[in-house]
Every structure is written in structure tokens, then in C-alpha cells.
Design a protein around this motif. Structure first.
Motif, PDB file in Angstrom:
ATOM      1  N   GLN A  29      -3.805   4.564   6.865  1.00  0.00           N
ATOM      2  CA  GLN A  29      -4.845   5.778   6.430  1.00  0.00           C
ATOM      3  C   GLN A  29      -4.722   6.489   7.982  1.00  0.00           C
ATOM      4  O   GLN A  29      -5.570   6.772   9.143  1.00  0.00           O
ATOM      5  CB  GLN A  29      -6.154   5.102   6.512  1.00  0.00           C
ATOM      6  N   CYS A  30      -4.435   7.538   8.155  1.00  0.00           N
ATOM      7  CA  CYS A  30      -3.743   8.286   9.698  1.00  0.00           C
ATOM      8  C   CYS A  30      -3.054   9.489   9.169  1.00  0.00           C
ATOM      9  O   CYS A  30      -2.378  10.170   7.819  1.00  0.00           O
ATOM     10  CB  CYS A  30      -3.171   7.769  10.813  1.00  0.00           C
ATOM     11  N   SER A  31      -2.861  10.409  10.035  1.00  0.00           N
ATOM     12  CA  SER A  31      -1.649  11.679   9.722  1.00  0.00           C
ATOM     13  C   SER A  31      -0.445  11.052   9.615  1.00  0.00           C
ATOM     14  O   SER A  31      -0.209  10.726  10.973  1.00  0.00           O
ATOM     15  CB  SER A  31      -2.355  12.627  10.529  1.00  0.00           C
ATOM     16  N   ALA A  44       1.766   6.988   6.415  1.00  0.00           N
ATOM     17  CA  ALA A  44       0.405   7.844   7.146  1.00  0.00           C
ATOM     18  C   ALA A  44      -0.880   6.864   6.250  1.00  0.00           C
ATOM     19  O   ALA A  44      -1.721   6.713   6.380  1.00  0.00           O
ATOM     20  CB  ALA A  44       0.867   8.854   7.609  1.00  0.00           C
ATOM     21  N   ASP A  45      -0.209   7.415   5.213  1.00  0.00           N
ATOM     22  CA  ASP A  45      -2.023   7.000   3.921  1.00  0.00           C
ATOM     23  C   ASP A  45      -1.871   5.100   3.950  1.00  0.00           C
ATOM     24  O   ASP A  45      -2.347   5.390   3.951  1.00  0.00           O
ATOM     25  CB  ASP A  45      -1.241   7.695   2.747  1.00  0.00           C
ATOM     26  N   ALA A  46      -1.026   5.067   3.893  1.00  0.00           N
ATOM     27  CA  ALA A  46      -1.380   3.428   3.986  1.00  0.00           C
ATOM     28  C   ALA A  46      -2.103   2.912   5.209  1.00  0.00           C
ATOM     29  O   ALA A  46      -2.658   1.508   4.870  1.00  0.00           O
ATOM     30  CB  ALA A  46       0.014   2.531   3.918  1.00  0.00           C
ATOM     31  N   ARG A  57       0.976  -1.434  -0.395  1.00  0.00           N
ATOM     32  CA  ARG A  57      -0.080   0.208  -0.039  1.00  0.00           C
ATOM     33  C   ARG A  57       0.616   1.168   0.298  1.00  0.00           C
ATOM     34  O   ARG A  57       1.033   1.953  -0.519  1.00  0.00           O
ATOM     35  CB  ARG A  57      -0.757   0.500   1.092  1.00  0.00           C
ATOM     36  N   ALA A  58       1.921   1.241   0.862  1.00  0.00           N
ATOM     37  CA  ALA A  58       3.038   2.643   1.164  1.00  0.00           C
ATOM     38  C   ALA A  58       3.629   2.620  -0.621  1.00  0.00           C
ATOM     39  O   ALA A  58       4.586   3.121  -0.594  1.00  0.00           O
ATOM     40  CB  ALA A  58       3.833   2.372   1.796  1.00  0.00           C
ATOM     41  N   TYR A  73       4.818  10.309   4.828  1.00  0.00           N
ATOM     42  CA  TYR A  73       3.794  10.333   4.555  1.00  0.00           C
ATOM     43  C   TYR A  73       2.729   9.279   3.990  1.00  0.00           C
ATOM     44  O   TYR A  73       1.898   8.492   3.639  1.00  0.00           O
ATOM     45  CB  TYR A  73       3.685  11.944   3.084  1.00  0.00           C
ATOM     46  N   ARG A  74       4.395   8.223   2.639  1.00  0.00           N
ATOM     47  CA  ARG A  74       3.961   7.521   2.611  1.00  0.00           C
ATOM     48  C   ARG A  74       3.286   5.562   3.259  1.00  0.00           C
ATOM     49  O   ARG A  74       2.525   5.296   2.722  1.00  0.00           O
ATOM     50  CB  ARG A  74       5.224   6.446   1.459  1.00  0.00           C
TER      51      ARG A  74
END
Length: 76
Positions: free
Chosen positions: A67-69, A63-65, A36-37, A60-61
Motif C-alpha cells: 500500500q505505497c506508491s 507497491a500495491d501489496a 498479495r502481490a 507496481y504489484r
């Protein structure tokens, strides 16, 4: 290249432990998180063990994976 200080090593371990905690809470394997990242699975393992000085882009990758900040990846 100079070695990391004890404080830096502790920070990396704390960050990695938080990544692992959020990954497990999301029900993801290291392999799925890496996918996912768009990162290598071995890299994710190294981050979780505190062996990597992770870049801002990869923070950032991850965190996106999960689903958080990005701030949520840091120990509070």
C-alpha cells in the motif's frame, strides 16, 4: 547474457532492502507479501536479497501489496 555491473548489483540490493523495510513495517511475512502481490514467495525473497532484476510490472504489484506508491520502493 552479460553479468550485472557492481553498480547494478548495489542498486538491486538497495531496492530489495527497501522492499523488506516496507514489508516489515506493514507487518507482512514474505509469504503474505507474495500472496498479495500475486508473486512466488521465493521470487520475493530473491528481490529482497537483490538477486533479481525486477520488472516494472512487479514493482507496481509489490507497491500495491504494501500500500505505497511505486516511487516509495526506491531508496531516497
Amino acid at each position: 547474457m552479460p553479468s550485472a555491473t557492481p553498480k547494478q548489483l548495489a542498486q538491486r540490493k538497495a531496492f530489495g532492502a527497501r522492499v523488506r523495510q516496507l514489508r516489515l513495517a506493514a507487518g507482512l511475512s514474505q509469504e503474505e507479501l507474495a500472496h498479495r502481490a500475486e508473486l512466488d514467495r521465493s521470487y520475493v525473497g530473491q528481490v529482497e536479497r537483490g538477486e533479481r532484476n525486477i520488472s516494472l510490472d512487479n514493482i507496481y504489484r509489490l507497491a500495491d501489496a504494501v500500500q505505497c506508491s511505486p516511487v516509495d520502493l526506491f531508496v531516497r
